[in-house]
Structure formats: structure tokens, C-alpha cells
Write a protein that holds these residues in place. Sequence first.
Motif, short mmCIF file in Angstrom:
data_model
loop_
_atom_site.label_atom_id
_atom_site.label_comp_id
_atom_site.label_asym_id
_atom_site.label_seq_id
_atom_site.Cartn_x
_atom_site.Cartn_y
_atom_site.Cartn_z
N TYR A 1 50.23 38.33 41.32
CA TYR A 1 48.78 38.31 41.52
C TYR A 1 48.04 38.47 40.19
N TRP B 1 51.38 35.32 48.82
CA TRP B 1 50.78 35.70 50.10
C TRP B 1 51.54 35.08 51.27
N MET C 1 47.62 46.00 45.08
CA MET C 1 46.18 45.88 45.30
C MET C 1 45.53 45.03 44.22
N ILE D 1 45.79 42.15 43.92
CA ILE D 1 45.35 40.89 44.53
C ILE D 1 43.82 40.78 44.46
N TRP D 2 43.13 41.92 44.48
CA TRP D 2 41.67 41.90 44.42
C TRP D 2 41.16 41.44 43.06
N SER D 3 41.99 41.51 42.03
CA SER D 3 41.55 41.02 40.72
C SER D 3 41.34 39.51 40.75
N LEU E 1 40.04 37.90 43.30
CA LEU E 1 38.69 37.74 43.84
C LEU E 1 37.65 37.97 42.75
N SER E 2 37.88 38.95 41.92
CA SER E 2 36.97 39.23 40.81
C SER E 2 36.91 38.05 39.85
N LEU F 1 29.74 38.95 47.35
CA LEU F 1 30.25 40.29 47.08
C LEU F 1 29.11 41.28 46.85
N SER G 1 27.85 45.02 49.06
CA SER G 1 27.73 46.38 48.54
C SER G 1 26.37 46.98 48.74
#
Length: 118
Positions: free
Chosen positions: A37, A60, A94, A96-98, A100-101, A114, A118
Motif C-alpha cells: 500500500y 486488496w 492502515m 492503505i489510507w495513505s 486515499l490521501s 473528504l 470532517s
Amino acid sequence: EFNAQASSFGAANGVLPTGEIDRSNAQSQNCWYGVTYTLAALAYDEGFQKEALALAKKAWDNASMNTLDPWNQPDTYSSLDGRRVFGDHYMRNMVIWSLLSSIARKDKSVAAFLEALS
């Protein structure tokens, strides 16, 4: 490029100059979800969006369709058949969220989505 292409399940940790997976030890011959990831996020940031998403999808798909356990991704898994090799519920995955960033930095509609969350 070699690491991402060497296995159908993610980025192989060690690849020889010939493109073959280094099978001399357990560290080099396996894939790691966290590393896969992270490499995908870096590739996306560097302009290789198609390749990055394809690489992340390999990992994934292995977790969700091959091992059938996306909620318990191990630290390492086999580059040959995708089976669990070592670890249980690894926090590193986690990362994996990088990805998305990275996508949000390139695609302002994702960034706006995003922001709205928030």
C-alpha cells in the motif's frame, strides 16, 4: 516496477535484476500489505496513477477475495499463492489510507468529499 509486477498478490519484497522473486529467505520472497500500500501511494504521488491503483487492487483482492479476510490482514503473505505467512491484525496495514490521501491531493473532488466528512 519489478517488485510490483513479480507477484499477482502485491509487491514482492525482494526481486532480482532478472525480475524473479528472491527466494533466498522469507523476508524477500513474501509480500507485505503495508509495503504494498505504501508503494502504491508513492507511485500515485509520482504520477503513476494507473499502476498504483492496480498494485493496491492486487493486495486488496488477495485480502478480500482470496484469503476472505480483509479485516485481518497479516504482516506478510505469500507472493506465490497469497496465503497468510506471518502476523495477525497488523496496524501497519492502515497505511492503505495513505493512498486515499495521495488521490485527494491529485483529485480535488476527492479532497472536497473528504473535507465534507470532517
